[in-house]
Write a protein that holds these residues in place. Structure first.
Motif, PDB file in Angstrom:
ATOM      1  N   ALA A 116       0.829  -1.213   0.000  1.00 54.25           N
ATOM      2  CA  ALA A 116       0.000   0.000   0.000  1.00 54.25           C
ATOM      3  C   ALA A 116       0.863   1.262   0.000  1.00 54.25           C
ATOM      4  N   VAL A 117       1.960   1.227   0.742  1.00 55.11           N
ATOM      5  CA  VAL A 117       2.863   2.380   0.808  1.00 55.11           C
ATOM      6  C   VAL A 117       3.508   2.616  -0.553  1.00 55.11           C
ATOM      7  N   LYS A 118       3.948   1.529  -1.173  1.00 57.34           N
ATOM      8  CA  LYS A 118       4.572   1.622  -2.489  1.00 57.34           C
ATOM      9  C   LYS A 118       3.588   2.211  -3.506  1.00 57.34           C
ATOM     10  N   ALA A 119       2.338   1.768  -3.435  1.00 53.12           N
ATOM     11  CA  ALA A 119       1.313   2.269  -4.359  1.00 53.12           C
ATOM     12  C   ALA A 119       1.109   3.778  -4.169  1.00 53.12           C
ATOM     13  N   MET A 120       1.185   4.243  -2.916  1.00 51.45           N
ATOM     14  CA  MET A 120       1.005   5.670  -2.646  1.00 51.45           C
ATOM     15  C   MET A 120       2.142   6.495  -3.190  1.00 51.45           C
ATOM     16  N   LYS A 121       3.340   5.884  -3.253  1.00 50.36           N
ATOM     17  CA  LYS A 121       4.519   6.619  -3.710  1.00 50.36           C
ATOM     18  C   LYS A 121       4.811   6.312  -5.188  1.00 50.36           C
ATOM     19  N   SER A 123       4.711   3.737  -7.005  1.00 41.95           N
ATOM     20  CA  SER A 123       5.512   2.528  -7.244  1.00 41.95           C
ATOM     21  C   SER A 123       7.012   2.726  -7.070  1.00 41.95           C
ATOM     22  N   ASP A 124       7.422   3.775  -6.361  1.00 47.22           N
ATOM     23  CA  ASP A 124       8.841   3.954  -6.023  1.00 47.22           C
ATOM     24  C   ASP A 124       9.342   2.665  -5.359  1.00 47.22           C
ATOM     25  N   PRO A 125      10.337   2.003  -5.996  1.00 46.75           N
ATOM     26  CA  PRO A 125      10.753   0.694  -5.495  1.00 46.75           C
ATOM     27  C   PRO A 125      11.359   0.741  -4.088  1.00 46.75           C
ATOM     28  N   ASP A 126      11.863   1.922  -3.673  1.00 43.77           N
ATOM     29  CA  ASP A 126      12.479   2.022  -2.347  1.00 43.77           C
ATOM     30  C   ASP A 126      11.493   2.430  -1.243  1.00 43.77           C
ATOM     31  N   ALA A 127      10.282   2.816  -1.645  1.00 48.02           N
ATOM     32  CA  ALA A 127       9.346   3.385  -0.665  1.00 48.02           C
ATOM     33  C   ALA A 127       9.036   2.404   0.464  1.00 48.02           C
ATOM     34  N   GLY A 128       8.787   1.152   0.113  1.00 46.56           N
ATOM     35  CA  GLY A 128       8.441   0.157   1.124  1.00 46.56           C
ATOM     36  C   GLY A 128       9.597  -0.098   2.081  1.00 46.56           C
ATOM     37  N   THR A 129      10.791  -0.236   1.518  1.00 43.53           N
ATOM     38  CA  THR A 129      11.970  -0.497   2.346  1.00 43.53           C
ATOM     39  C   THR A 129      12.243   0.652   3.304  1.00 43.53           C
TER      40      THR A 129
END
Lengths: 214, 214
Positions: A116-121, A123-129
């Motif tokens: 969900a966090v990645k989708a908000m950003k 699809s920034d691949p680093d957002a979740g990490t």
């Protein structure tokens, strides 16, 4: 019947239950649920656990879900060897340490939240990490202070032997390493994790040693 | 000494502990911690609870933190009236219901997470509310299925009387209403919440009836 554990090698909550089953010497069968392939959302698994989450433990009388509930049931059903100290305040501090991981760290960096966090950003691949690393670090700062300063011999967190505190800590340290958390800031947690890994029953619960590991 | 509860009128985890203290007839003092004013992050409170979270319960022997740990300690210290059923499987199902709220719903829609979500969405004022509504709805779908279909008289979730399931449900329903969750989809949860509110000790724990309410 022999208990059946439904889980996934890399699931932290499954890791907790595996560690406790091993420590208590319970003979159980393991049924992998392929989280990467979405098996937890399939009809078959959802009949077992409507939440669609692992782990689940099938025992005489029913299917138990939610690792905190499974672990308390195990402690009541197979009291020895104990995974909670006997002294009431120490017992509460052990459970508080577990809840600080089980409520305030683990669920925030769960797969579904990271997606969900990645989708908000966008699809920034680093957002979740980055999100996971941030919340694990915040949580570890509190845990490092909660870590029992007067722990007994063996380097365990509460009392003189392993407890649910280590059962919760090991999987969270495993995740912290995966997400690149700076662990040098948390020497008490690192020491407690090392003490836990020296217990053969806990070491055997490591994700890399499960039949569905890859 | 008389136990002292440190909390905040609108905090769901404080609400849980208040409900249980009232139900067990414990005479306690209340010390409000003004979360809106940031008092939980002040030096004074952090000496009490390094996590900087409410609630905390000061008792003979120490300061207890983390509501799941406080509630288990209360159940062991003041066993009657009980807030967990006696039958082991029903006890595990009650605790699983609590964990589904305490781990998988509440912490995801906590103030600190909503602030972080809002920051990610360029301060979109609705971002936090939408996030909270989504995760509460996902969680309630599972809870509605976990709600005991054979509950006894009185409409309570597990067994024939109130339990920790209602203690966790009431604050989560309060939050669901605040965030505009469509509750018509969850008739069992609505009924259980109504049953809980009919218990005077639980009704007295409602946020609107606390000295720091505003």
């Amino acid at each position: 019947m022999k208990p059946v554990l439904y889980g996934y090698f890399r699931s932290g909550t499954t890791y907790r239950v595996r560690a406790a089953l091993n420590y208590k010497g319970v003979d159980y069968d393991y049924e992998p649920v392929d989280l990467a392939g979405g098996a937890q959302s399939g009809e078959a698994y959802k009949r077992l656990n409507p939440q669609g989450l692992v782990p689940a433990l099938k025992v005489d009388g029913g299917v138990l879900t939610q690792s905190p509930a499974i672990l308390e049931w195990m402690e009541e059903t197979w009291p020895e060897p104990a995974l909670l100290p006997h002294e009431p305040i120490l017992r509460a501090r052990t459970r508080a340490f577990c809840a600080a991981i089980g409520c305030d760290i683990h669920p925030i960096q769960n797969l579904r939240i990271l997606k969900a966090v990645k989708a908000m950003k966008d699809s920034d691949p680093d957002a979740g990490t980055e999100w996971a690393r941030h919340w694990i670090t915040v949580g570890f700062e509190a845990l490092e202070q909660m870590a029992e300063p007067d722990a007994g011999a063996g380097g365990f967190l509460f009392g003189t032997g392993p407890s649910l505190a280590e059962v919760y800590l090991m999987p969270q340290m495993f995740n912290a390493e995966r997400f690149g958390v700076d662990l040098e800031r948390f020497p008490k947690l690192v020491a407690a994790n090392a003490a836990a890994q020296s217990v053969p029953e806990f070491a055997a619960a490591h994700p890399s040693r499960q039949p569905d590991a890859r």
